[in-house]
Structure formats: structure tokens, C-alpha cells
Design a protein around this motif. Sequence first.
Motif, short mmCIF file in Angstrom:
data_model
loop_
_atom_site.label_atom_id
_atom_site.label_comp_id
_atom_site.label_asym_id
_atom_site.label_seq_id
_atom_site.Cartn_x
_atom_site.Cartn_y
_atom_site.Cartn_z
N ILE A 123 0.84 -1.21 0.00
CA ILE A 123 0.00 0.00 0.00
C ILE A 123 0.87 1.25 0.00
CG2 ILE A 123 -1.68 1.33 1.33
CD1 ILE A 123 -2.81 -1.32 2.35
N ALA A 124 1.94 1.23 0.80
CA ALA A 124 2.82 2.40 0.90
C ALA A 124 3.53 2.68 -0.43
CB ALA A 124 3.85 2.18 2.01
N LEU A 125 3.89 1.63 -1.16
CA LEU A 125 4.61 1.82 -2.42
C LEU A 125 3.71 2.35 -3.53
CD1 LEU A 125 6.87 -1.38 -2.50
CD2 LEU A 125 7.57 0.97 -2.04
N THR A 126 2.43 2.03 -3.46
CA THR A 126 1.52 2.40 -4.55
C THR A 126 0.59 3.55 -4.19
OG1 THR A 126 -0.02 0.67 -3.81
CG2 THR A 126 1.55 0.10 -5.54
N GLY A 127 0.76 4.16 -3.03
CA GLY A 127 -0.10 5.28 -2.65
C GLY A 127 0.55 6.14 -1.58
N ASN A 128 0.33 7.44 -1.67
CA ASN A 128 0.86 8.37 -0.67
C ASN A 128 -0.17 8.58 0.44
OD1 ASN A 128 3.51 9.22 -1.68
ND2 ASN A 128 2.36 10.01 -3.43
N PHE A 129 -0.04 7.81 1.51
CA PHE A 129 -0.97 7.91 2.63
C PHE A 129 -0.29 8.46 3.87
CE2 PHE A 129 -2.82 4.69 -0.15
CZ PHE A 129 -4.12 5.14 -0.25
N GLY A 130 0.69 9.31 3.68
CA GLY A 130 1.36 9.94 4.81
C GLY A 130 2.03 8.93 5.72
N PHE A 131 1.82 9.12 7.03
CA PHE A 131 2.45 8.24 8.02
C PHE A 131 1.59 7.04 8.36
CE2 PHE A 131 0.21 11.73 10.22
CZ PHE A 131 -0.74 11.00 10.92
N SER A 132 0.45 6.86 7.70
CA SER A 132 -0.52 5.84 8.11
C SER A 132 0.04 4.43 8.04
CB SER A 132 -1.78 5.95 7.26
OG SER A 132 -1.49 5.69 5.89
N ASN A 133 0.76 4.10 6.97
CA ASN A 133 1.28 2.73 6.83
C ASN A 133 2.34 2.42 7.87
OD1 ASN A 133 0.93 3.68 3.54
ND2 ASN A 133 -0.24 1.95 4.32
N VAL A 134 3.19 3.39 8.18
CA VAL A 134 4.18 3.20 9.23
C VAL A 134 3.49 3.05 10.58
CG1 VAL A 134 6.22 4.17 10.35
CG2 VAL A 134 5.82 4.59 7.92
N LEU A 135 2.40 3.77 10.78
CA LEU A 135 1.65 3.67 12.03
C LEU A 135 1.02 2.29 12.18
CD1 LEU A 135 0.47 4.85 14.59
CD2 LEU A 135 -1.33 5.92 13.21
N VAL A 136 0.43 1.77 11.12
CA VAL A 136 -0.17 0.43 11.19
C VAL A 136 0.90 -0.62 11.44
CG1 VAL A 136 -1.46 -1.33 9.91
CG2 VAL A 136 -2.13 1.07 9.74
N MET A 137 2.07 -0.47 10.81
CA MET A 137 3.16 -1.42 11.04
C MET A 137 3.68 -1.31 12.48
SD MET A 137 5.22 -1.43 7.41
CE MET A 137 6.21 -2.82 7.91
N THR A 138 3.61 -0.12 13.05
CA THR A 138 3.97 0.04 14.46
C THR A 138 2.99 -0.72 15.34
OG1 THR A 138 4.95 2.21 14.05
CG2 THR A 138 4.30 1.73 16.31
N LEU A 139 1.71 -0.66 15.03
CA LEU A 139 0.71 -1.42 15.76
C LEU A 139 0.94 -2.92 15.60
CD1 LEU A 139 -2.49 0.66 14.87
CD2 LEU A 139 -1.38 0.55 17.10
N LEU A 140 1.41 -3.33 14.44
CA LEU A 140 1.66 -4.75 14.19
C LEU A 140 2.73 -5.33 15.11
CD1 LEU A 140 1.56 -4.89 10.28
CD2 LEU A 140 -0.02 -6.04 11.85
N LEU A 141 3.59 -4.49 15.64
CA LEU A 141 4.64 -4.97 16.54
C LEU A 141 4.06 -5.62 17.79
CD1 LEU A 141 7.15 -1.98 16.30
CD2 LEU A 141 7.41 -4.25 15.29
N SER A 142 2.81 -5.30 18.13
CA SER A 142 2.17 -5.89 19.31
C SER A 142 1.92 -7.39 19.13
CB SER A 142 0.85 -5.18 19.60
OG SER A 142 -0.07 -5.36 18.53
N LEU A 143 2.05 -7.90 17.90
CA LEU A 143 1.87 -9.33 17.66
C LEU A 143 3.12 -10.14 17.99
CD1 LEU A 143 0.06 -9.21 14.18
CD2 LEU A 143 -0.96 -9.27 16.46
N LEU A 144 4.24 -9.47 18.22
CA LEU A 144 5.52 -10.15 18.40
C LEU A 144 5.85 -10.29 19.88
CD1 LEU A 144 7.54 -8.28 15.63
CD2 LEU A 144 6.12 -10.33 15.41
#
Length: 640
Positions: free
Chosen positions: A259-280
Motif C-alpha cells: 500500500i505504501a509503495l503504490t499510494g501516498n498515505f502519509g504516516f498511516s502505513n508506518v503507524l499500522v506497522m507500528t501497531l503490528l509490533l504488538s503481535l511479536l
Amino acid sequence: MIAVRYTRNLFLRSLCVVYLTAFLSFYIQIPGLYGDNGVLPASSVLENSKHKTLSAKVHYQPTLLWLAPYLGLDTNCALDVLALLGAFLAFTGFISQKFCTIPLFAGLWSLYFSLFQVGQVFVTNGYDELLLETGFLAIFVAPLLPGRRKGSRDSPSDLITLWLVRWLLFRFLLTTGLTKLMSGCPSWWSLKALSRYFEVMPLPTSLSWYAHHLPEWFLKVTQVFTNVCEIGLPFLFFLPIRSVRITGFFLQAFLQICIALTGNFGFSNVLVMTLLLSLLDDQLFYRRRSSSTWSLVGKMVNVVVHGVLIYWVVQLYSLKLNNGQIDSDIAFTKSQFDMVLSRALTYTIYFGLVSLTTTILSALSAALFDHQGNKLLATLSTIFYAAIACLIFSSSTVPLASLHSASNSTVNPMVRSAYNRLHKLHAVNQYGLFNKMPGVSGRSEIVFEGAKEADGPWQEINFLFKPGNVNSTLPQVAPHAPQLDWQMYWAAYSTYDQQPWLLSFAHRILSYTPEVMTLIDFRESPFRHSPPKYLRAVLYNYQYTPWSKRNQNGWWTRQKVSEYMPVFSEDSQFLNDYLKARNLLPTLSKDKVNPVWRRILITIRFLMIHLEATLLHWSVITAGLAFICTSTRPPLQYKR
């Protein structure tokens, strides 16, 4: 007890990076969007308050900007101070773990919430609310002081606070996926949404053109994968099998990267990936002895779970291999989906309650029996965080239940009241992005045209990041979030008189306001030396050029649809009356500014204005990474 200290620390530092990009992005656009000469002056929001006392003003509009006069600042300078202070605090947390404490994240949340309060239409995309909710949870995830309690060893309450982060991730993904199907949009139900998505998204990148021309069957399968990642996989986040969660992490991270490579969504994709760290958990980062038997069993269960998931995906989406292609089609009806949803949302809430209860009991057990420090303090701390988690969880069930009338009617009034209070602080929010695919064919774009004479010739005024010139490719601007370009996309699906900010923007171009001109491509503008005397806007339909004609016809083809905004001049009676009625005409600040403050802030902005927005973001992030690499000592072996 499951070790999550390193995971928690990584989550906090990653969130600091998101905060850093958000504050920098806000700071860059302050003069043009929120200054006294900006499109939507922040001072006009504050001037609407009729209250006299500071406490009454804060209750009316909770923001730290009310303190500006007491510090010798006006609203413009106060905005700069809040944004710069937020960026500085976020940078310190990014480069050093010892700064990632409760006071830091409480400060970051307060600063961004204060800016959000005057952001008006430019902060309505949902991602700012997601950052505020994540930042609110980070206050409870972070340790109170560096090197104390949670900072020096694993704390049982970490299991509870990280569960809340995981629950937020679950709600965001599930709501985003469900609202697409709930909207009844034919594009999502026919699995043809991605055949248009890359062309009609708010701010495409250069890679969007290539993604748009992928085979239709592949795009349909990609949509199936996206639906599964947003609706099916989130339920696996709470299974007590680490291999299942880790698999979910990598699948979701892969989706966010695409999604980040094909669209400019600001910091949203980095934020979602930050939330994903809670799975580890920490076992993924450190070598640690573990039972090979249990590890093998976990992997086998992981294969079985995802095998069952794949089976149901094949059935529900009628996946079939046909001559080297994969055919797909939704095998259930809208009425069947609605019937299942009416019951599933209630069961989902019960599922979350069971998972939270299990997590709390595990944390209490660890505090009483496994904790190596003060067991009484650990137990009391765990009980405190458990109470906070119950409050936040119960409140978060309201937006989840509201997705369907059947489950919405079962919400307890006290729970709804708690949600309303937390939602006022944007600590719990309702999500659901791009539920309907706009445009029948191509994208609607507003093109501004200026002229020196009323009868022309008319010359186009281009923006920095949105489609305009059909021969120009679009840059990868994320993590910077250009709010003006983003809002221009949504304005194309409305009328000009329903967009006060748009007429304010037009007035600023006609008056050649320097602060606003920096937000558009004024260096290549035909009016870079003097403003146009007349301005109008035309609505076009943009479409990507076919694959076979890319080298001949540029990136886009376009066709004029209609006039969007009539011809205005700076002294237009309608334009001035319209803006005056909404307190949007440029004004001079009446507040006196301390000359020392003014000199410092002008110097900082002068230094930063010479860097392009994306370059500024990556320069600061690179500097932070360089500092971390040069100051980090070799990692110690993780011991239990």
C-alpha cells in the motif's frame, strides 16, 4: 511469562518516528494552512469562543494554544512552538530508549491533540485520529521513569497494555474491511475495486500506474487477499500460538508495504506497522532456549489454522485455477453477509472480552508467582492497568457494535456514555476508510486556471503532489502528508460553495499570499512573479494512459467535464462576503509577540523552508538512525 520488554520498547520508539513525521508535516504546512494568512486560520477557530476564563476556553476547545498570550506568543508562533516541541520530543524518544517514558508520551499526545483541535477539515482523513488513539495507549504502555519498574525488567502489566494495542489494530483492520462490503459498493462486491483503486486513490505514486495495468484476474485475487487480511486474519491475532501471530505479522506487513509503495498515505502505513509490533514477542529478537517439541507443535498448528483459513477463502470467493489464471468471485450474497454480520459483531465483542480476561488472569498469575521483584507492587500495578484496559475495551465496543443496527441496539447506555467522553479526546474512535470506490471511470480532478484578462488566455496552476500536468509523474511523498493536495481530491466530489476552505484558497491565490503559494507548484507557475487577476476552476476526468501508449502520451489522458468554480477576482463581492461571513479573510494578529521568540522561530523556519518536505523528513529520520548506530553498544545476551 512471555517476554515482551524488547517488543514494547520497539513499539514505543517506532511510534516516536510516526509522531516525528506527523509533527514535521504539520509544521511545514502551518503558514499556508493555519496561519493568519493561511487557508483556514487557526486564530479564527479560537476567536469563536465567547468565554472569558481560561478554564472555560479549554472546556470549549481543549488546546494548549490558549496559553499563547501568557507565553508572549500569538497563535501563529504558538503553532510553530507546539509543532517544533513535538518534533523534538519525538526525536529524543526515537534516538534513545531512556526517554520513552510516560511523561514523554503524555506530552506528545497533548501537543498533537492541541494541533488537531485547530486542524479543521485538513485532519478529517482518519489517520490523525488513529495516531491520537495509539498515542493515548502508549501512555499506558510506556514506563513511568527510565530504568525503573518496567524499564529494567519485564512487567506483567505489559501483557495487558500491549493487548490493548493489538485490540486497536484488530478494530481498525476489521472495521476498514467490513465497511467496504457493508457499503454495497458494486466495485467491492464484484472484486473489481482494485482495477480502479490505483487510478482514483487520493494521491497516487509513479508505481500506481504500473499496478493499475496488472492483469484483472491478478487484481481480483489481490482484493481477495486484502479482504482476508482485514476481515479474517485479525481474529488470529489473539490465538495463544506465537507462530500464528508471527505469520499474521508478516502477512499484514507485506500488505502495508504494498500500500505504501503504490499510494501516498502519509504516516498511516508506518503507524499500522507500528501497531503490528504488538503481535511479536522478545523470542523473535533474541536467541532463547525453548522446547523443540512445543515449537514443532506450534508450527503444525500454524499450518493447520492457515490451511483451514485458505479452505474457507477458496469456498467463499470461488477460487479456481483456469489456464494459468485464478478465477474468483464472491460466493455469498449481500443479504447473507448482513445476516451473519448482525450476529458476528456481538460474538466478536464476546471474543475480545474472553481474550482480555485471559490476558488479565495471565498477567495476575505472573505478578503473583513469576515476578522477580516486588510482588505486591507488581500485583497492584497489574490490577490498575487491568481496570484501565476494561474501561477502554468496553468503550471501544461501541463503534464496533454501531456497524450494524442489531448489535448497536444492545449497547449499554453507561458504556455509550464512557465512549462519548473518551471519543471527545479521540482516545477511542470510529474507523472505516474508502468504503465506496468513487468515480465510474477515471478520477475527477479540479484544475485551477488563472488569467490576466477576463476573457483569457487561461493558464493552469499545478499542485506539488496531485495529478495535474498529464506528462508529469507523481512523487513518493510519504511519510509527509500534504493536506491541501489530499483535500483537493475530496473537493472534486462536492461543489465549490460547500467547501469554504476552497474559496479561501482561491482568494489567497488571487491576493498572491506567499504562505499559501509555497503549498503549490509556484516555481513552475506562469504566475510566479505576479498573481492572476482572474481565477476559475475546471473539472476534468483523468485516466491512466494505456500500457501500449505510455511512451507516446504521458502518464494521463484527460477530458473536460464541466466548469467547477466560476470566474472570481480578488475584489469579487460574493467571494469576499462569503469569506467574511465565515471569518476567513486574512487578518493581522493583534497579539504582541516577544521579539526573542519571533527571531528564533523565524530563523528556524528560514532554515527548514529551503528543504523539500520529503527530503526534510528523511533527513531527520536518517540523522536519528545515524545517531542510534553510532551510540548503540553491542547487544547483550537475553537472559531469563
